[in-house]
Structure formats: structure tokens, C-alpha cells
Scaffold this active site. Sequence first.
Site, PDB file in Angstrom:
ATOM      1  N   GLY A  18       2.597   2.276  10.694  1.00  0.00           N
ATOM      2  CA  GLY A  18       3.612   3.316  10.543  1.00  0.00           C
ATOM      3  C   GLY A  18       4.361   3.645  11.826  1.00  0.00           C
ATOM      4  N   GLU A  38      -5.566  -4.733  10.703  1.00  0.00           N
ATOM      5  CA  GLU A  38      -4.542  -3.695  10.825  1.00  0.00           C
ATOM      6  C   GLU A  38      -4.775  -2.889  12.099  1.00  0.00           C
ATOM      7  OE1 GLU A  38      -2.549  -2.701   6.886  1.00  0.00           O
ATOM      8  OE2 GLU A  38      -4.265  -1.386   7.086  1.00  0.00           O
ATOM      9  N   SER A  68       3.289  -2.133  10.309  1.00  0.00           N
ATOM     10  CA  SER A  68       4.730  -2.255  10.567  1.00  0.00           C
ATOM     11  C   SER A  68       5.308  -3.617  10.211  1.00  0.00           C
ATOM     12  CB  SER A  68       5.047  -1.887  12.020  1.00  0.00           C
ATOM     13  OG  SER A  68       4.742  -0.523  12.260  1.00  0.00           O
ATOM     14  N   ASN A 125       0.873  -1.180   0.000  1.00  0.00           N
ATOM     15  CA  ASN A 125       0.000   0.000   0.000  1.00  0.00           C
ATOM     16  C   ASN A 125       0.909   1.228   0.000  1.00  0.00           C
ATOM     17  OD1 ASN A 125      -1.766   2.078   0.567  1.00  0.00           O
ATOM     18  ND2 ASN A 125      -2.292   1.359   2.622  1.00  0.00           N
ATOM     19  N   HIS A 155      -9.553   1.238   4.859  1.00  0.00           N
ATOM     20  CA  HIS A 155      -8.291   1.437   5.581  1.00  0.00           C
ATOM     21  C   HIS A 155      -8.525   2.422   6.720  1.00  0.00           C
ATOM     22  CE1 HIS A 155      -4.214   2.643   6.524  1.00  0.00           C
ATOM     23  NE2 HIS A 155      -3.805   1.551   5.907  1.00  0.00           N
ATOM     24  N   GLU A 206      -6.869   4.844   7.762  1.00  0.00           N
ATOM     25  CA  GLU A 206      -6.609   6.247   7.422  1.00  0.00           C
ATOM     26  C   GLU A 206      -7.802   6.867   6.706  1.00  0.00           C
ATOM     27  OE1 GLU A 206      -2.815   5.595   5.522  1.00  0.00           O
ATOM     28  OE2 GLU A 206      -1.961   5.077   7.479  1.00  0.00           O
ATOM     29  N   LYS A 264       0.086   4.238  -0.290  1.00  0.00           N
ATOM     30  CA  LYS A 264      -0.553   5.439   0.295  1.00  0.00           C
ATOM     31  C   LYS A 264      -0.298   6.652  -0.613  1.00  0.00           C
ATOM     32  CE  LYS A 264      -0.155   3.240   4.739  1.00  0.00           C
ATOM     33  NZ  LYS A 264      -0.099   3.361   6.196  1.00  0.00           N
TER      34      LYS A 264
END
Length: 253
Positions: free
Chosen positions: A177, A171, A216, A15, A101, A103, A17
Site C-alpha cells: 500500500g 509480501e 504495490s 486481495n 497476511h 495486516e 481487504k
Amino acid sequence: MTFSLTTPRPLIAGNWKMHGLEGSLDEARAVAAAVAEQPPAARVAICPPATLLHRLAEAMAGESVLVGGQDCHPASAGAHTGDVSAAMLVDAGAKLVILGHSERRDAHQESDALVSAKVEAALAAGLEPIVCVGETLAQRDAGQAEAVVTGMARASLPAALAGQDFALAYEPVWAIGTGRTPTVEDITVIHAALRAVLVERFGDHGATVPILYGGSVKPDNAREILSTPEVGGALVGGASLKAADFLAIIAGA
Ligand code: PGA
């Protein structure tokens, strides 16, 4: 990992992003070349920003790296400035799409119901959805991780997924991250709970749907994570941007 005929190959999806300009295609080309030379156990996908989808799909043509989008609108077309439909992703060469996701759920207030509608749109366009769920640190600290992710999965997976190719991705928001990952035991518990939801919803088919882990994943932890029970692949953010790192993760499947 051992896989029976009824168990799909694991999926390792990158991904990107909001990272990537023209020059990033070279990283994808390096991944494709290595995958073509030594076919891995896993299916491999790269999900670039929408602006690179078409060029990446062209660069991957004939190679064994799949291309995916990072989101789509639930409508097939219309007055939705700045949005991209599932059919547009297909038109650009995508085979998969990441949906829900954290985010997007966080920065764009995406609800489970909206994610479910997007999954239906993706299926209608012929895309394989990767549906994401995960708890925040506050939810985990409150002992709610399992209840939160199973609730999200139930509400984000529409009945239309029955018999269709798709993946569910666990996730944990606090692992994305950050360099932090849950323990193997924690991943095992959550993936088992998600497997139970998939079987409850989709019967035998639900028993074979890959459950990816994301957050991660790096070259140095990929092998351990990927050999955890019920982990059927990985959704990789930062470490998918460099071919060498992504290939090291792919080799761990
Ligand atoms: P990360 O991102 O690998 O950079 O933690 C994972 C993701 O958000 O899919």
C-alpha cells in the site's frame, strides 16, 4: 514466462481487504467477462471481504475467476464470535484463502504457529491456501530480510501441505500500500531463498509451488515483477479494486 508441464500456471490473486459493497461486484463481473473472452496465462482469483464471498461466487459461477477468503479460524466451528471457519468459506463458494497476511499478523497478533494451524484447517476443508510472509522495513534495514522470511515460511508451512495445492506469497510489509517495491534483484534473492525452503520441506513438489510477489503491484510494474525468476504470480491489493487495473496486471503474467 515459459512454463513446463510440471510448472503450475501463475496465480494472480486480488486481495480486496476491507473494501467492497454490492456495487463492487460490477468490477469483478468486468474482470470475469474479460478473462472469459481472452483466457490469460495466469489463473485469476478475487478475495473479497467475507460479506461479499457468496454473492461474488454466484456472480463468477461458470467463469474462470476463482473466489477466495482473506482469513479463516483454525477451528472448524465453535464459540468464536466474529470469526469464519474454512468450511464456511467453502460453503460460500471459496476455493482459496489468504492466510498470515501481514495486516492480520500485525493487527491481530497472528503468530507463525497460528498461521500454520489455519493452513491445516484450510486444507482439511479443501481450500488452497496462499500463505504470506514478509519483513518489516526495520528488519530489511538491519540486513535480516532473508532470515526473517525464511524463518516465517518454515514456521508457517505445516507438513500437511505436502502434495497439496498451495502458494507462498512474499509480501514485504513496507511495500504494501505504499507504492514502493523492492528491486528485481531483491525479489530474486528472497524468492530463491523461499524456493530453497520449499524444496527442503517438500522435495520435488516444493520446486513447483508458486511463489507470489505482493506489495504495490501495479499495471506499470507488473510485467517486470512477473518475469523475475521464481515469481509465480502476484497478490494484488489496491490495484485489484478496479477491473481495468487488475486486468492490466493479469495481462502481464
Ligand atoms: P497492495 O497490497 O497491492 O495494495 O500493496 C498487497 C497486499 O497486501 O496483498
